[in-house]
Enzyme design. Structure first.
Site, PDB file in Angstrom:
ATOM      1  CB  CYS A 154      -0.904  -0.001   1.241  1.00 26.47           C
ATOM      2  SG  CYS A 154      -1.873   1.498   1.496  1.00 26.47           S
ATOM      3  CB  CYS A 196      -3.159   3.696  -6.013  1.00 28.79           C
ATOM      4  SG  CYS A 196      -4.314   2.793  -4.932  1.00 28.79           S
TER       5      CYS A 196
END
Length: 261
Positions: A70, A177
């Site tokens: 992440c 992302c």
């Protein structure tokens, strides 16, 4: 050998699949945080607290390394997690692939969450690694959330909106992302201009998986015949992959999961 990966949701699937392809024999621990997701809107302190809890749940299974799958958690929690877990458990963060993208000469677009777009963190990466290259930061409103739900219509709408913000001359897109890597080909199709050279996409999953193996002194062995077990933790509880994960090839690769022991 055992490698753990952590994220608030299924964004970790891209790196997980990359590890699985490099070392099919590795046992995997996937630590998600459905109780606390999404992490993006949280304060840095909140993100760090949630990340520590998820990481410690994974660490209880004694992995040889921990991947933070992440970008948001890497930005806010990497120093804290390394201080708590290393040197016993090497911690590998996920950073947008701006450096290799810029090496291609650009122009480059960085697709990222609205919170990351224009942030000091991302601007510092651009300044450090993309000097002399034209870079456009593209906020992708709602894309990570749509990918998390496997909401096809919402994914298409979010990709189209971000593509409309991407200059026509862009030759390279950084997927800033981890969720975006699950829909990379949709992004390619939306941005690729007619009659232009093939668009180059840069994700982080492959590099992160390779770095995890290097940190534990192992080598890729994609031909390994044994299939490692998969343990799934949901906010610390034994569980299974969330149903939306199976909408993606990376999730289906891990469909046969083993309960936490």
């Amino acid at each position: 050998m055992k490698i753990a990966l952590m994220d608030s949701g299924i964004g970790l699937l891209a790196a997980t699949a990359a590890v699985r392809r490099l070392r099919p024999d590795v046992d995997l621990v996937l630590s998600l945080d459905p109780d606390g997701m999404p992490w993006g809107p949280r304060t840095p302190e909140d993100v760090t607290a949630r990340a520590v809890a998820v990481a410690e749940a994974a660490a209880a299974h004694r992995p040889d390394a921990l991947i933070i799958g992440c970008n948001t958690a890497t930005v806010h929690a990497l120093p804290t997690l390394r201080a708590r877990l290393e040197p016993g458990i090497p911690v590998i963060g996920t950073v947008p692939a701006i450096k290799p993208a810029a090496a291609g000469g650009g122009p480059v677009a960085i697709w990222a969450t609205p919170a990351t777009t224009g942030s000091p963190y991302q601007r510092a990466l651009i300044d450090d690694f993309a000097g002399g290259v034209t870079v456009c930061e593209v906020p992708c409103w709602g894309l990570a959330e749509a990918v998390e739900r496997a909401d096809e219509a919402a994914i298409d709408a979010a990709v189209a909106a971000a593509a409309a913000l991407t200059p026509d001359e862009v030759t390279t897109v950084v997927l800033g992302c981890t969720h975006y890597e699950l829909v990379a080909e949709r992004i390619r199709a939306a941005v690729q201009g007619a009659g232009r050279p093939p668009l180059v996409l840069h994700g982080s999953a492959g590099a992160v998986a390779a770095q995890a193996l290097r940190r534990i002194g192992s080598r890729p062995d994609p031909g390994a015949s044994a299939l490692g077990e998969v343990t799934v933790l949901l906010s610390g509880r034994a569980g299974a992959l969330p149903a939306p994960a199976l909408a993606y090839a990376e999730g289906r690769l891990l469909q046969e999961t083993s309960p936490a022991r």
